[in-house]
Design a protein around this motif. Structure first.
Motif, PDB file in Angstrom:
ATOM      1  N   LEU A  49      -4.488  -6.616  -1.517  1.00 55.57           N
ATOM      2  CA  LEU A  49      -5.192  -5.434  -1.029  1.00 55.57           C
ATOM      3  C   LEU A  49      -6.028  -5.772   0.208  1.00 55.57           C
ATOM      4  N   MET A  50      -6.727  -6.885   0.171  1.00 59.60           N
ATOM      5  CA  MET A  50      -7.549  -7.305   1.314  1.00 59.60           C
ATOM      6  C   MET A  50      -6.669  -7.599   2.533  1.00 59.60           C
TER       7      MET A  50
ATOM      8  N   SER B 247       0.809  -1.223   0.000  1.00 59.35           N
ATOM      9  CA  SER B 247       0.000   0.000   0.000  1.00 59.35           C
ATOM     10  C   SER B 247       0.839   1.268   0.000  1.00 59.35           C
TER      11      SER B 247
ATOM     12  N   HIS C 129      -8.269   2.789  -1.645  1.00 59.79           N
ATOM     13  CA  HIS C 129      -8.164   2.194  -2.981  1.00 59.79           C
ATOM     14  C   HIS C 129      -9.334   1.231  -3.232  1.00 59.79           C
ATOM     15  N   MET C 130      -9.680   0.429  -2.242  1.00 59.37           N
ATOM     16  CA  MET C 130     -10.814  -0.487  -2.401  1.00 59.37           C
ATOM     17  C   MET C 130     -12.109   0.307  -2.556  1.00 59.37           C
TER      18      MET C 130
ATOM     19  N   TYR D 185     -15.753   1.960   2.761  1.00 53.09           N
ATOM     20  CA  TYR D 185     -14.288   1.956   2.748  1.00 53.09           C
ATOM     21  C   TYR D 185     -13.719   3.365   2.919  1.00 53.09           C
TER      22      TYR D 185
ATOM     23  N   ILE E 125      -6.027  -4.339   4.012  1.00 57.18           N
ATOM     24  CA  ILE E 125      -7.247  -3.813   4.641  1.00 57.18           C
ATOM     25  C   ILE E 125      -7.448  -4.450   6.008  1.00 57.18           C
TER      26      ILE E 125
ATOM     27  N   CYS F 275     -12.271   1.338  -6.073  1.00 50.86           N
ATOM     28  CA  CYS F 275     -12.684   0.205  -6.920  1.00 50.86           C
ATOM     29  C   CYS F 275     -14.192   0.012  -6.844  1.00 50.86           C
ATOM     30  N   CYS F 276     -14.743   0.075  -5.632  1.00 51.49           N
ATOM     31  CA  CYS F 276     -16.196  -0.064  -5.460  1.00 51.49           C
ATOM     32  C   CYS F 276     -16.930   1.060  -6.195  1.00 51.49           C
TER      33      CYS F 276
ATOM     34  N   LYS G 238      -6.143  -8.316  -5.639  1.00 52.86           N
ATOM     35  CA  LYS G 238      -7.225  -8.071  -4.686  1.00 52.86           C
ATOM     36  C   LYS G 238      -6.932  -8.745  -3.340  1.00 52.86           C
TER      37      LYS G 238
END
Length: 186
Positions: free
Chosen positions: A90-91, A48, A104-105, A121, A94, A108-109, A87
């Motif tokens: 990234l998770m 990140s 960032h997520m 988020y 998170i 994306c959403c 992903k």
């Protein structure tokens, strides 16, 4: 009454103080301020960290010259082979409450028109102090996508982002104040 007045004065002092940086931070490799244009930097999903394109390019050249596997220029984690792997990285970030990964997520959403997910988020990232997440929340409150339009919440998030030095928030806040001021004069 005096206490509220002094509190407002202190908030204004903080809000209108010249920020030490752009609020976007510095490249963790070369320590040069990240460009305001988001296309001039890359968020690495593994750690990140936002890396300037110059450092990312230098890393790519080094890897090509030395026949090395593609890896993150900051943490040296191997580059993901698929979007699913990206992903997962990234998770993982998170799960440890990384505000950049959450923002960032959220983005994306938002791009997938999942405004509820984006709001969730962005809110978590903003609570952890991410200035850009505050700015993006202000945009959601302005547009009314995923949330009810709310001028007070929009201005609150613009102020929080501006205090942290986000250049877009500082600009939009100035325009909001000018617009609101213009309405009061009429």
């Amino acid at each position: 009454s005096e206490c509220k007045k002094r509190s407002a004065e202190l908030r204004d002092e903080i809000l209108f103080r010249q920020p030490e940086s752009s609020g976007l931070g510095d490249c963790p490799i070369c320590c040069i301020p990240l460009p305001i244009n988001a296309q001039g930097s890359t968020l690495m999903a593994c750690c990140s960290k936002t890396i300037c394109n110059g450092c990312a390019h230098a890393n790519t050249i080094h890897q090509l010259e030395e026949n090395l596997e593609e890896s993150c220029p900051f943490c040296r984690h191997p580059a993901p082979d698929s979007d699913d792997e990206t992903k997962k990285d990234l998770m993982r970030r998170i799960e440890v409450n990384d505000p950049s990964a959450m923002r960032h997520m959220g983005t994306c959403c938002h791009q997938e028109e999942d405004y509820g997910g984006a709001f969730e988020y962005y809110t978590k990232a903003a609570e952890l102090g991410d200035a850009t997440a505050h700015y993006l929340l202000s945009c959601m409150y302005h547009a009314g996508k995923g949330v009810r339009r709310d001028e007070k919440k929009k201005v609150y998030h613009l102020e929080e982002a501006a205090i942290c030095g986000n250049p877009f928030a500082r600009n939009n806040l100035a325009l909001s104040i000018q617009y609101i001021g213009g309405l009061r004069e009429q």
